[in-house]
Write a protein that holds these residues in place. Structure first.
Motif, PDB file in Angstrom:
ATOM      1  N   HIS A  37       0.853  -1.189   0.000  1.00  0.00           N
ATOM      2  CA  HIS A  37       0.000   0.000   0.000  1.00  0.00           C
ATOM      3  C   HIS A  37       0.890   1.241   0.000  1.00  0.00           C
ATOM      4  CE1 HIS A  37      -2.387   3.281   1.748  1.00  0.00           C
ATOM      5  NE2 HIS A  37      -3.422   2.670   1.191  1.00  0.00           N
ATOM      6  N   VAL A  38       0.610   2.178  -0.928  1.00  0.00           N
ATOM      7  CA  VAL A  38       1.461   3.355  -1.079  1.00  0.00           C
ATOM      8  C   VAL A  38       0.662   4.628  -0.889  1.00  0.00           C
ATOM      9  CG1 VAL A  38       3.031   4.632  -2.579  1.00  0.00           C
ATOM     10  CG2 VAL A  38       2.951   2.132  -2.714  1.00  0.00           C
ATOM     11  N   THR A  39       1.165   5.489  -0.004  1.00  0.00           N
ATOM     12  CA  THR A  39       0.659   6.854   0.112  1.00  0.00           C
ATOM     13  C   THR A  39       1.657   7.757  -0.617  1.00  0.00           C
ATOM     14  OG1 THR A  39      -0.371   6.405   2.250  1.00  0.00           O
ATOM     15  CG2 THR A  39       0.004   8.722   1.672  1.00  0.00           C
ATOM     16  N   TYR A  40       1.157   8.503  -1.576  1.00  0.00           N
ATOM     17  CA  TYR A  40       2.007   9.292  -2.467  1.00  0.00           C
ATOM     18  C   TYR A  40       1.803  10.772  -2.162  1.00  0.00           C
ATOM     19  CZ  TYR A  40       4.265  10.427  -6.973  1.00  0.00           C
ATOM     20  OH  TYR A  40       5.104  10.888  -7.953  1.00  0.00           O
ATOM     21  N   ILE A  54      -3.769   6.418 -11.647  1.00  0.00           N
ATOM     22  CA  ILE A  54      -2.999   5.787 -10.570  1.00  0.00           C
ATOM     23  C   ILE A  54      -3.856   5.542  -9.338  1.00  0.00           C
ATOM     24  CG2 ILE A  54      -0.833   6.755 -11.427  1.00  0.00           C
ATOM     25  CD1 ILE A  54      -0.860   8.773  -9.234  1.00  0.00           C
ATOM     26  N   ILE A  55      -4.912   6.335  -9.171  1.00  0.00           N
ATOM     27  CA  ILE A  55      -5.805   6.124  -8.022  1.00  0.00           C
ATOM     28  C   ILE A  55      -6.790   4.995  -8.303  1.00  0.00           C
ATOM     29  CG2 ILE A  55      -7.642   7.140  -6.612  1.00  0.00           C
ATOM     30  CD1 ILE A  55      -6.254   9.865  -7.018  1.00  0.00           C
ATOM     31  N   ALA A  56      -7.542   5.120  -9.401  1.00  0.00           N
ATOM     32  CA  ALA A  56      -8.615   4.164  -9.681  1.00  0.00           C
ATOM     33  C   ALA A  56      -8.097   2.820 -10.168  1.00  0.00           C
ATOM     34  CB  ALA A  56      -9.568   4.765 -10.721  1.00  0.00           C
ATOM     35  N   ASP A  57      -7.084   2.837 -11.028  1.00  0.00           N
ATOM     36  CA  ASP A  57      -6.622   1.588 -11.640  1.00  0.00           C
ATOM     37  C   ASP A  57      -5.529   0.891 -10.842  1.00  0.00           C
ATOM     38  OD1 ASP A  57      -8.382   2.273 -13.620  1.00  0.00           O
ATOM     39  OD2 ASP A  57      -6.858   2.889 -15.068  1.00  0.00           O
ATOM     40  N   HIS A  58      -4.796   1.657  -9.994  1.00  0.00           N
ATOM     41  CA  HIS A  58      -3.665   1.049  -9.298  1.00  0.00           C
ATOM     42  C   HIS A  58      -3.706   1.237  -7.777  1.00  0.00           C
ATOM     43  CE1 HIS A  58      -1.544  -0.180 -12.931  1.00  0.00           C
ATOM     44  NE2 HIS A  58      -1.984   0.935 -13.467  1.00  0.00           N
ATOM     45  N   GLY A  59      -4.779   1.787  -7.264  1.00  0.00           N
ATOM     46  CA  GLY A  59      -4.985   1.817  -5.817  1.00  0.00           C
ATOM     47  C   GLY A  59      -3.995   2.654  -5.043  1.00  0.00           C
ATOM     48  N   VAL A  60      -3.471   3.715  -5.639  1.00  0.00           N
ATOM     49  CA  VAL A  60      -2.515   4.583  -4.958  1.00  0.00           C
ATOM     50  C   VAL A  60      -3.268   5.631  -4.141  1.00  0.00           C
ATOM     51  CG1 VAL A  60      -0.628   6.222  -5.269  1.00  0.00           C
ATOM     52  CG2 VAL A  60      -0.812   4.220  -6.762  1.00  0.00           C
ATOM     53  N   ASP A  61      -2.814   5.843  -2.918  1.00  0.00           N
ATOM     54  CA  ASP A  61      -3.403   6.861  -2.040  1.00  0.00           C
ATOM     55  C   ASP A  61      -2.665   8.187  -2.287  1.00  0.00           C
ATOM     56  OD1 ASP A  61      -4.746   8.202  -0.046  1.00  0.00           O
ATOM     57  OD2 ASP A  61      -3.584   7.324   1.591  1.00  0.00           O
ATOM     58  N   LEU A  62      -3.164   8.965  -3.250  1.00  0.00           N
ATOM     59  CA  LEU A  62      -2.486  10.183  -3.695  1.00  0.00           C
ATOM     60  C   LEU A  62      -2.935  11.386  -2.874  1.00  0.00           C
ATOM     61  CD1 LEU A  62      -0.712  11.731  -5.768  1.00  0.00           C
ATOM     62  CD2 LEU A  62      -2.779  11.921  -7.186  1.00  0.00           C
ATOM     63  N   HIS A  63      -1.949  12.139  -2.335  1.00  0.00           N
ATOM     64  CA  HIS A  63      -2.212  13.361  -1.586  1.00  0.00           C
ATOM     65  C   HIS A  63      -1.489  14.520  -2.280  1.00  0.00           C
ATOM     66  CE1 HIS A  63      -3.559  11.475   2.416  1.00  0.00           C
ATOM     67  NE2 HIS A  63      -3.335  10.465   1.588  1.00  0.00           N
ATOM     68  N   THR A  64      -2.218  15.368  -3.013  1.00  0.00           N
ATOM     69  CA  THR A  64      -1.611  16.559  -3.607  1.00  0.00           C
ATOM     70  C   THR A  64      -1.652  17.710  -2.602  1.00  0.00           C
ATOM     71  OG1 THR A  64      -3.736  17.167  -4.597  1.00  0.00           O
ATOM     72  CG2 THR A  64      -2.203  15.893  -5.966  1.00  0.00           C
ATOM     73  N   GLN A  65      -0.871  18.752  -2.875  1.00  0.00           N
ATOM     74  CA  GLN A  65      -0.747  19.901  -1.979  1.00  0.00           C
ATOM     75  C   GLN A  65      -0.406  19.463  -0.548  1.00  0.00           C
ATOM     76  OE1 GLN A  65      -4.670  21.806  -3.318  1.00  0.00           O
ATOM     77  NE2 GLN A  65      -3.345  23.595  -3.138  1.00  0.00           N
ATOM     78  N   THR A  66       0.431  18.421  -0.468  1.00  0.00           N
ATOM     79  CA  THR A  66       0.809  17.862   0.826  1.00  0.00           C
ATOM     80  C   THR A  66       2.314  17.676   0.874  1.00  0.00           C
ATOM     81  OG1 THR A  66      -1.303  16.652   0.915  1.00  0.00           O
ATOM     82  CG2 THR A  66       0.424  15.987   2.451  1.00  0.00           C
ATOM     83  N   GLU A  67       2.941  18.171   1.947  1.00  0.00           N
ATOM     84  CA  GLU A  67       4.383  18.060   2.085  1.00  0.00           C
ATOM     85  C   GLU A  67       4.753  17.218   3.308  1.00  0.00           C
ATOM     86  OE1 GLU A  67       6.832  21.574   1.345  1.00  0.00           O
ATOM     87  OE2 GLU A  67       4.984  22.686   0.946  1.00  0.00           O
ATOM     88  N   LEU A  68       5.916  16.627   3.216  1.00  0.00           N
ATOM     89  CA  LEU A  68       6.458  15.885   4.350  1.00  0.00           C
ATOM     90  C   LEU A  68       7.018  16.877   5.373  1.00  0.00           C
ATOM     91  CD1 LEU A  68       7.361  13.162   5.596  1.00  0.00           C
ATOM     92  CD2 LEU A  68       9.453  13.373   4.242  1.00  0.00           C
TER      93      LEU A  68
END
Length: 457
Positions: free
Chosen positions: A167-170, A194-208
């Protein structure tokens, strides 16, 4: 010209191409030094080794005997220091090597960032074979990972991890994915894919904000600038790369972000040159960046310098810009006059969400000159796009001859008529697709072929 010892630091695409082309044109002694690997390998193939699509030994373009057969010496070592006065390299095994000409093609390494906790086990980038080995080790028994950085290396790491069911949070700090290369509509297509077809948890406008570790010194979670704590046992850092130049600190060679060079790749030191990811032009060439970190530009720089070193002084003049990549299952291409297409350009944009493809053709609104094209899920022929740019064709010529660029019209659905219809609606024009251009290509092809010989039965 008397025989010289040409030493190349780095066995990537730049260093290897330089050595090959010097050997073609001279009898100089050539030595390539690398601390990363015994032999040159295809760096873009690293992800496919991890994903199980190919073996590491299959990433070498040349058989091992190629080097001795072409009298190119290979030395597995790390250069600790360069003495440009005595023309001597000091290696990590306490030995030395002298040179007559030195070419630095030391490449780049991952930018580690400056976050608290970036030293924890399980936190890494991905550039080298050593990084690939570390990723194999760091993702054993891993179920949750975080990848930071919205560029090509970042999305490659995400795909690698998803191929193993992790599981990947991007985390992407920009408003949209890869906004430096894609317009908003194209980013939307990739994000949905990448979200719908590959199950990636994408977070835009988000920094580490911070990396959190456990009592054993391994990453256990990350903290974002939005205050979210995300559990994970692996963090992929993909926020760019930096030139490998730390070993030059006492050399006297002038550096900035990279090794400072002119258009002939000369450094501030006599008989020392730099090419590839580690080289930084003192003045950026028109439409280009000071540091060019692309595979084919590294190759072109090496070919240019090889000519100079073998008696034909050459100045680097890059071709029209192009790049390609795979964003999971979506192919991406760009062809343009400059690295960045000016914001003043207008575009003819067509997309098909169902097929996950898009085409955007850019042109100057005043002169109608064609300025470039970006493609998702569609392939165009490089030689055709490059010719349109070189010959400064206008957008209407390009639109009428779009079928010339279609990569394989026999097997792939084409969209030329739909794109022309978009332009006609935008401008009130009544352009139509010309078939003659494709016929001309066929005629030129057939003229270059020998007559077909009859089969003897």
């Amino acid at each position: 010209m008397s025989q010289r010892h040409i030493v190349v630091i780095g066995n990537g695409i730049s260093g290897t191409t330089l050595a090959r082309h010097v050997r073609k044109r001279s009898d100089d002694t050539i030595t390539i030094i690398s601390s990363e690997s015994d032999y040159f390998y295809s760096r873009p193939a690293l992800m496919y080794v991890y994903m199980g699509h190919m073996l590491q030994e299959n990433t070498k373009p040349y058989e091992d005997r190629f080097w001795s057969e072409n009298r190119i010496n290979l030395r597995r070592a790390h250069v600790n220091r360069v003495d440009t006065v005595q023309k001597v390299l000091h290696l990590d095994d306490h030995s030395t090597m002298s040179y007559d000409v030195l070419v630095i093609a030391s490449g780049s390494h991952s930018n580690p960032g400056s976050w608290h906790g970036s030293h924890f086990e399980g936190v890494q980038g991905l550039v080298s074979l050593q990084d690939l080995s570390a990723m194999e080790s760091n993702t054993q028994n891993c179920s949750r990972a975080v990848v930071v950085g919205g560029g090509l290396i970042g999305v490659e790491m995400v795909e690698m991890l998803r191929s193993r069911g992790i599981h990947v949070t991007y985390l992407v700090r920009e408003f949209k994915f890869w906004s430096s290369a894609l317009r908003s509509e194209e980013s939307d297509i990739v994000e949905r894919h990448i979200i719908a077809d590959h199950g990636v948890d994408l977070h835009t406008q988000t920094e580490l904000k911070e990396i959190l570790g456990d009592e054993n010194g391994r990453v256990r979670a990350v903290l974002t600038t939005k205050g979210d704590e995300i559990p994970c046992s692996f963090v992929g850092i993909a926020i760019g790369v930096k030139p490998n130049i730390a070993f030059l600190q006492e050399s006297g060679i002038e550096t900035g972000t990279g090794i400072l060079v002119n258009e002939c790749f000369e450094t501030s030191a006599k008989d020392v040159y730099a090419i590839g990811d580690c080289a930084e032009f003192r003045t950026a060439l028109s439409g280009r960046t000071k540091i060019e970190q692309i595979w084919y530009t590294g190759r072109m720089q090496a070919e240019t310098l090889a000519a100079t070193l073998t008696g034909t002084t050459s100045v680097y003049r890059p071709v029209n810009f192009f790049n390609s990549a795979k964003l999971f299952d979506i192919e991406f291409q760009v062809y343009s006059r400059n690295v960045k297409i000016p914001d003043t350009c207008r575009s003819v944009f067509w997309m098909n969400h169902h097929r996950r493809c898009a085409i955007r053709l850019f042109y100057d609104p005043q002169t109608l000159r064609f300025e470039g094209v970006t493609l998702l899920g569609v392939r165009y022929r490089h030689e055709v796009c490059d010719r349109w740019l070189r010959e400064e064709k206008d957008i209407e010529y390009v639109l009428c001859h779009l079928s010339d660029a279609n990569f394989d019209p026999e097997f792939y659905k084409t969209y030329e008529k739909e794109i022309i219809a978009v332009y006609n609606r935008q401008t009130g024009r009544n352009l139509t697709l010309k078939k003659q251009g494709k016929l001309d290509e066929v005629i030129r092809f057939l003229k270059g072929k020998a007559p077909i010989q009859p089969i003897q039965l």
